[in-house]
Structures are given as C-alpha cells and as structure tokens.
Scaffold this motif. Sequence first.
Motif, PDB file in Angstrom:
ATOM      1  N   LEU A  91      51.085  19.162  39.289  1.00 54.90           N
ATOM      2  CA  LEU A  91      51.620  18.041  39.608  1.00 54.90           C
ATOM      3  C   LEU A  91      53.172  17.370  40.456  1.00 54.90           C
ATOM      4  N   GLY A  92      53.368  17.021  40.958  1.00 53.50           N
ATOM      5  CA  GLY A  92      54.551  17.141  41.983  1.00 53.50           C
ATOM      6  C   GLY A  92      55.289  18.125  42.962  1.00 53.50           C
ATOM      7  N   GLN A  93      54.640  19.122  42.717  1.00 51.64           N
ATOM      8  CA  GLN A  93      54.305  20.426  43.759  1.00 51.64           C
ATOM      9  C   GLN A  93      54.734  19.882  45.075  1.00 51.64           C
ATOM     10  N   TRP A  94      55.700  20.623  45.880  1.00 48.63           N
ATOM     11  CA  TRP A  94      56.149  20.407  47.492  1.00 48.63           C
ATOM     12  C   TRP A  94      55.042  21.054  47.897  1.00 48.63           C
ATOM     13  N   VAL A  95      54.239  21.124  49.032  1.00 48.34           N
ATOM     14  CA  VAL A  95      53.542  21.932  49.291  1.00 48.34           C
ATOM     15  C   VAL A  95      52.939  21.852  50.993  1.00 48.34           C
ATOM     16  N   GLN A  96      53.318  22.969  51.570  1.00 52.87           N
ATOM     17  CA  GLN A  96      52.736  23.198  52.872  1.00 52.87           C
ATOM     18  C   GLN A  96      51.133  22.974  53.570  1.00 52.87           C
ATOM     19  N   ALA A  97      51.162  22.589  54.627  1.00 55.47           N
ATOM     20  CA  ALA A  97      50.222  22.716  55.339  1.00 55.47           C
ATOM     21  C   ALA A  97      49.490  24.388  55.260  1.00 55.47           C
ATOM     22  N   GLY A  98      48.308  24.630  55.066  1.00 55.79           N
ATOM     23  CA  GLY A  98      47.531  25.856  55.050  1.00 55.79           C
ATOM     24  C   GLY A  98      48.022  26.346  53.824  1.00 55.79           C
ATOM     25  N   GLU A  99      49.342  26.286  52.441  1.00 56.85           N
ATOM     26  CA  GLU A  99      48.887  26.414  51.779  1.00 56.85           C
ATOM     27  C   GLU A  99      47.901  26.616  50.776  1.00 56.85           C
ATOM     28  N   PRO A 100      47.951  27.884  49.737  1.00 51.53           N
ATOM     29  CA  PRO A 100      46.655  27.377  48.952  1.00 51.53           C
ATOM     30  C   PRO A 100      46.920  26.499  48.322  1.00 51.53           C
ATOM     31  N   ALA A 101      45.612  25.658  47.512  1.00 57.31           N
ATOM     32  CA  ALA A 101      45.743  25.389  46.981  1.00 57.31           C
ATOM     33  C   ALA A 101      44.457  24.045  45.956  1.00 57.31           C
ATOM     34  N   ALA A 102      43.273  25.460  45.873  1.00 57.87           N
ATOM     35  CA  ALA A 102      42.104  25.418  45.013  1.00 57.87           C
ATOM     36  C   ALA A 102      41.597  26.430  44.657  1.00 57.87           C
ATOM     37  N   ARG A 103      41.041  26.632  44.272  1.00 54.92           N
ATOM     38  CA  ARG A 103      39.809  27.663  44.160  1.00 54.92           C
ATOM     39  C   ARG A 103      38.551  27.358  43.209  1.00 54.92           C
ATOM     40  N   LEU A 104      37.774  27.621  44.533  1.00 56.96           N
ATOM     41  CA  LEU A 104      35.969  27.012  43.991  1.00 56.96           C
ATOM     42  C   LEU A 104      35.979  28.787  43.471  1.00 56.96           C
ATOM     43  N   HIS A 105      35.066  28.663  42.132  1.00 56.65           N
ATOM     44  CA  HIS A 105      34.522  29.378  41.677  1.00 56.65           C
ATOM     45  C   HIS A 105      32.695  29.075  41.482  1.00 56.65           C
ATOM     46  N   PHE A 106      32.076  30.416  41.433  1.00 54.89           N
ATOM     47  CA  PHE A 106      30.800  30.363  41.919  1.00 54.89           C
ATOM     48  C   PHE A 106      30.102  31.077  40.058  1.00 54.89           C
ATOM     49  N   PRO A 107      29.815  30.137  39.293  1.00 59.11           N
ATOM     50  CA  PRO A 107      29.147  31.467  37.488  1.00 59.11           C
ATOM     51  C   PRO A 107      28.135  31.536  38.031  1.00 59.11           C
ATOM     52  N   ALA A 108      27.231  30.309  38.732  1.00 55.73           N
ATOM     53  CA  ALA A 108      25.734  30.935  38.711  1.00 55.73           C
ATOM     54  C   ALA A 108      25.565  32.055  39.637  1.00 55.73           C
ATOM     55  N   THR A 109      26.451  31.991  41.034  1.00 53.72           N
ATOM     56  CA  THR A 109      25.885  33.094  41.535  1.00 53.72           C
ATOM     57  C   THR A 109      27.517  33.900  41.170  1.00 53.72           C
ATOM     58  N   PRO A 110      27.399  35.182  39.661  1.00 55.36           N
ATOM     59  CA  PRO A 110      28.359  35.567  39.498  1.00 55.36           C
ATOM     60  C   PRO A 110      29.568  36.672  41.117  1.00 55.36           C
ATOM     61  N   TRP A 111      28.231  37.404  41.540  1.00 54.90           N
ATOM     62  CA  TRP A 111      28.923  38.376  42.696  1.00 54.90           C
ATOM     63  C   TRP A 111      29.509  37.414  43.532  1.00 54.90           C
ATOM     64  N   ARG A 112      28.895  36.685  43.665  1.00 60.37           N
ATOM     65  CA  ARG A 112      29.428  35.709  45.456  1.00 60.37           C
ATOM     66  C   ARG A 112      31.367  35.888  44.790  1.00 60.37           C
ATOM     67  N   GLU A 113      31.924  36.247  45.614  1.00 58.15           N
ATOM     68  CA  GLU A 113      33.902  35.663  45.830  1.00 58.15           C
ATOM     69  C   GLU A 113      34.009  34.462  45.480  1.00 58.15           C
ATOM     70  N   PRO A 114      34.960  33.838  44.350  1.00 58.21           N
ATOM     71  CA  PRO A 114      35.433  32.889  45.047  1.00 58.21           C
ATOM     72  C   PRO A 114      36.050  32.299  46.036  1.00 58.21           C
ATOM     73  N   GLN A 115      35.942  31.077  46.455  1.00 59.14           N
ATOM     74  CA  GLN A 115      36.518  30.247  47.865  1.00 59.14           C
ATOM     75  C   GLN A 115      37.529  29.759  48.151  1.00 59.14           C
ATOM     76  N   ASP A 116      38.795  29.583  48.417  1.00 58.61           N
ATOM     77  CA  ASP A 116      39.954  28.856  48.334  1.00 58.61           C
ATOM     78  C   ASP A 116      40.395  28.392  49.275  1.00 58.61           C
ATOM     79  N   LEU A 117      40.372  27.120  48.888  1.00 55.40           N
ATOM     80  CA  LEU A 117      40.886  26.270  49.642  1.00 55.40           C
ATOM     81  C   LEU A 117      41.926  25.527  50.330  1.00 55.40           C
TER      82      LEU A 117
END
Length: 332
Positions: A274-300
């Motif tokens: 919170l409070g950080q200044w960001v640019q368009a295209g900068e990584p915001a979040a990583r989604l993890h899928f532990p129900a499919t543990p071999w799947r790589e996380p997705q970066d948003l």
Amino acid sequence: VTSIRSEVDLDLDGRQIGFLRLPHSVHRSAYGWIPVPVASIRNGDGPSVLIMAGNHGDEYEGQILTSALLRELDPGNVTGQLIMLPMANFPAADAGLRTSPIDQGNLNRCFPGDANGTPTAAIAHYIEEHLLPRVQVVVDLHSGGSSLLYDGGNLMMLEPRNPSEALLVRAYASAFGLPRTLLHNPNPPTIAAAARRQGAISMVTELGGAGAVSPPIMKAARAGLLHFLGSIGLLHGDLVPAQAPGSTRWMRSEPLTHWSYASERGLFEPLVELGQWVQAGEPAARLHFPATPWREPQDLAFEGAGQVVCKRVPALVQRGDCLFQLAGPIEL
Ligand SMILES: [Zn+2]
C-alpha cells in the motif's frame, strides 16, 4: 410516505437519541420492528449535516466514531443540526456483514430505495427522502470492510459540476484534512448520488479496513471530522481542533486502468505494498494454484500507473475479485 417511524423528532432542539422503527414481521416476532439507532443534536438555525456509519455493516471505524460524537457533543456547542446514524443498515452492522442477512441488501447499492420494499430498500428510501433533504452535507464513514484495506484515511467526493461546487469541495476536503481526496463520478444507487439528487454535498471516507480498527486512522478521521464541522460553523468549543489533521492530495481512480482483478480462482500473493507508486505493466500479484500443484503461478500486471491506495486482504480469490485500486494525482 414511509413505514419507518422515528422516535426522535428532528424538528426539536436539544440532544435526542432513539431508534428509527422499521416494521418487520417475522416468525419469532409478528408485530416487531428493526431498531436503527438515530440521534439529533440541534440548536437553532444553522448548517445541518448527516453523519452516517454502518452503511456497510463490516466497516467498524465509522460506527465507533459516530457513537463517540453522539455521546460527546453538546447542543450548547452546536449551531444548526447534526443527525447521526451510527449503524445505518442495522441488520448488516449487527451481524458484522457488508450486506443485510435479512434480504442480502447492500445499502450503498439501494438508493433511492423503496418505502414498501425490503428492509434495506426501506432504510435507503428513508435516508434519501426524509434525511438528506434536511442537510447540506452528508458524511458517510466507510472503510475497506472485510475484504479490502485502504492506505490510511481517504476521502471520496463527487467531481464538481461548476466553479462554485469546486470551491465547496476544495474547502470541505481541505478542512477534513485526510491524506488523500479522490474525486469520482456519481453511481446512481449510492449515497453520493442520492445526496446530489437531494441537493446535498457528499463526503464519503475510506478509513483503513480489513475488518479491524487502526488507532492512527481513527485519530485522524475524528480530528478531521470535528475540524470540518467547526469550519462550516456547525460546531464550536474545545472539541474543534485548531487545524486540520493534515493537507490532502487530490487524486482520481481511472475506471478502466486503475483496478486489478483476479483472473481465476487461486491464492493471491500481493507483489506491492500500500502507498507504493507503480507503472503500467509492473507486476501486481501472483496467483497460486495449490489444487494443481504442478501448475506454475500466474503473474498479473498493473494496467495503469499510479499509487496503490487499496488492496484485497483475504488470499483466497475468485475470478472477478478486486485485488488493487490505484489512483493518480490530479489538479483541483
Ligand atoms: Zn463501505
């Protein structure tokens, strides 16, 4: 016309506290009513302000602030009238839920409401038709609630339509003195749009959240609210701080680029603070899928540039859940 009966006579001077009685006939109580707490502190003619909290029942900061003011303010220190609703959507606030457990109603999506509708719709109708026409300003104290956390104290005000409205917006927000004031456009079912329909100015706060209460934010919001009430001549005396808690930065959230959402079901790992200044295209979040543990996380990535003013709190997310709100600086 309304089915709600107020125990408080809003035309009388003095301090009055009671309930709005909303008839509600159910199995356990055939002739019962829902008690929505209401207070009026009035002393002659002067400015009038409605202070609301518990519009969303899981936003606690405003419920505490409004209850404290209702106990502490004295009619002798008031010129005009303060009307207070510390738990506006009482069934939701009593349950600690954003929406009412009786009818699933989200009060801030129910305006202008319906006198003969569900309890939430009847409350919205009463506020819009019976309370807002009495006041020049409504202060609706929101915060992030259970799912969101705002960065410190934020004030939301409608984009002014003309130079005289811009003067008021600038004066009121500066007197409140929260770190940020975000200008936005009216959304018809919200309190801000209801206020505009009834000729009142709306000041909607977003104070922290995450289902908790932050002492520094509470302190700033209380000082800001008291200073604002003093600045318009409604409140006098020792409770009015000599100055605003701080200066405010004018900002706006752009509808298309400043909001980030979960792309699918998963676990949300924020990559910014919170409070950080960001640019368009900068990584915001990583989604993890532990129900499919071999799947790589997705970066948003962020779609726009700005400051992170709000983030989601619970890690478990579904497609469409809001993860971040950004805002960019503007001139007013
Ligand atoms: Zn809210």
